[in-house]
Design a protein around this motif. Structure first.
Motif, short mmCIF file in Angstrom:
data_model
loop_
_atom_site.label_atom_id
_atom_site.label_comp_id
_atom_site.label_asym_id
_atom_site.label_seq_id
_atom_site.Cartn_x
_atom_site.Cartn_y
_atom_site.Cartn_z
N THR A 88 114.62 119.25 29.12
CA THR A 88 114.33 118.09 29.49
C THR A 88 115.06 117.50 30.95
O THR A 88 116.39 117.80 30.88
CB THR A 88 114.33 116.82 28.53
OG1 THR A 88 113.86 117.11 27.22
CG2 THR A 88 113.96 115.50 28.94
N TRP B 192 118.78 120.58 33.27
CA TRP B 192 117.96 120.48 32.15
C TRP B 192 118.42 120.52 31.03
O TRP B 192 119.34 121.32 30.55
CB TRP B 192 116.91 122.06 32.49
CG TRP B 192 116.03 122.10 33.69
CD1 TRP B 192 116.37 122.78 34.72
CD2 TRP B 192 115.14 121.38 33.81
NE1 TRP B 192 115.32 122.40 35.69
CE2 TRP B 192 114.44 121.89 35.04
CE3 TRP B 192 114.17 120.59 32.80
CZ2 TRP B 192 112.96 121.33 35.39
CZ3 TRP B 192 113.01 120.20 33.32
CH2 TRP B 192 112.38 120.43 34.53
N GLN C 228 113.17 112.30 20.70
CA GLN C 228 112.43 113.48 20.95
C GLN C 228 112.55 114.71 20.04
O GLN C 228 111.78 115.35 19.74
CB GLN C 228 112.64 113.97 22.52
CG GLN C 228 111.67 115.13 23.15
CD GLN C 228 111.74 115.40 24.32
OE1 GLN C 228 110.92 115.35 25.21
NE2 GLN C 228 113.11 115.73 24.76
N ASN D 244 119.20 120.68 27.43
CA ASN D 244 119.02 121.42 26.09
C ASN D 244 120.36 121.65 25.37
O ASN D 244 121.23 121.20 25.71
CB ASN D 244 118.28 122.72 26.62
CG ASN D 244 119.28 123.41 27.40
OD1 ASN D 244 120.43 123.75 27.39
ND2 ASN D 244 118.83 123.98 28.76
N ARG E 8 104.45 116.97 30.57
CA ARG E 8 104.65 118.37 30.97
C ARG E 8 104.92 118.89 32.04
O ARG E 8 104.14 118.61 33.07
CB ARG E 8 103.50 118.99 30.04
CG ARG E 8 103.86 120.64 29.82
CD ARG E 8 102.52 121.02 28.91
NE ARG E 8 101.28 120.65 29.31
CZ ARG E 8 100.49 121.49 30.13
NH1 ARG E 8 101.04 122.25 30.79
NH2 ARG E 8 99.40 120.77 30.40
N ASN F 203 109.37 117.57 30.33
CA ASN F 203 109.98 119.01 29.38
C ASN F 203 109.37 120.10 30.12
O ASN F 203 108.24 120.09 30.43
CB ASN F 203 109.56 118.72 28.04
CG ASN F 203 110.12 117.52 27.38
OD1 ASN F 203 111.31 117.43 27.19
ND2 ASN F 203 109.17 116.56 26.95
#
Length: 213
Positions: free
Chosen positions: A109, A187, A209, A189, A173, A104
């Protein structure tokens, strides 16, 4: 003597022979019974009668009330003719384990596109590495990313036709990253969710998640 599928079924039920006829020991027993009952006079007619009996009366769902061998049939006496012969044992599915990195960053993610051939071909997936690999080193070498792994998530089981897969999700992370190549990385989202096709188990991990966020 003969031993086609119908005759195997008749003999296995009449003598209550346990086991799958494909096993050598069971097949040997069936051959012995076939040889013992086949007459020297008109054996062809006898064999045809045995095949016809298996094809019309002693079927997978036998019509025992019409069977001329009912009085001596051990399977009928036991009360469960359909238990004989035993079905072929199911082969255990191979099993494998994999780790999926849930990396993330500020943009979402990280997903990577799968090769066009193979499982989940061309879909977006979480980065996948072996359980024996160091996640930080693997991410650096394969993704060019610096990550800080967090506590592992609960495993997820997924069944394919030919094998079972246990996914070990590992949240991480993102701490540093060069510019990612858009053709290979995405990514995930709320903005990109609609344009990214992901495998069902990966979507479950992403949904999990979001619920836990």
């Amino acid at each position: 003597p003969i031993l086609d599928g119908n005759v195997k079924r008749v003999l296995a039920r009449y003598h209550a022979i346990p086991g799958w006829p494909g096993r050598a020991a069971v097949l040997k027993t069936l051959w012995a019974h076939s040889e013992a009952v086949t007459p020297h006079t008109r054996p062809a007619a006898f064999n045809q009668a045995m095949m016809d009996l298996g094809a019309t009366i002693c079927t997978r769902r036998p019509i025992c009330a019409q069977c001329p061998l009912q009085a001596g049939c051990q399977a009928y006496a036991h009360g469960d003719p359909q238990a004989y012969p035993a079905p072929k044992p199911k082969r255990a599915k191979p099993h494998r384990d994999t780790r999926m990195l849930i990396i993330n960053g500020e943009a979402g993610t990280l997903l990577v596109r799968r090769p066009t051939r193979g499982i989940w071909g061309g879909l977006w997936c979480l980065p996948e590495c072996e359980l024996s690999a160091d996640p930080s080193v693997w991410a650096r070498e394969h993704l060019g990313l610096e990550i800080t792994p967090q506590a592992p998530g609960s495993t997820l089981r997924h069944e394919f036709t030919h094998y079972s897969l246990t996914i070990h999700p590992l949240p991480a992370r993102l701490t540093a990253a060069p510019a990612v190549r858009a053709a290979e990385h995405l990514w995930y989202n709320p903005t990109t969710a609609q344009q990214s096709g992901v495998p069902a188990p990966v979507q479950r991990l992403l949904n999990r998640q979001e619920r836990e966020a």
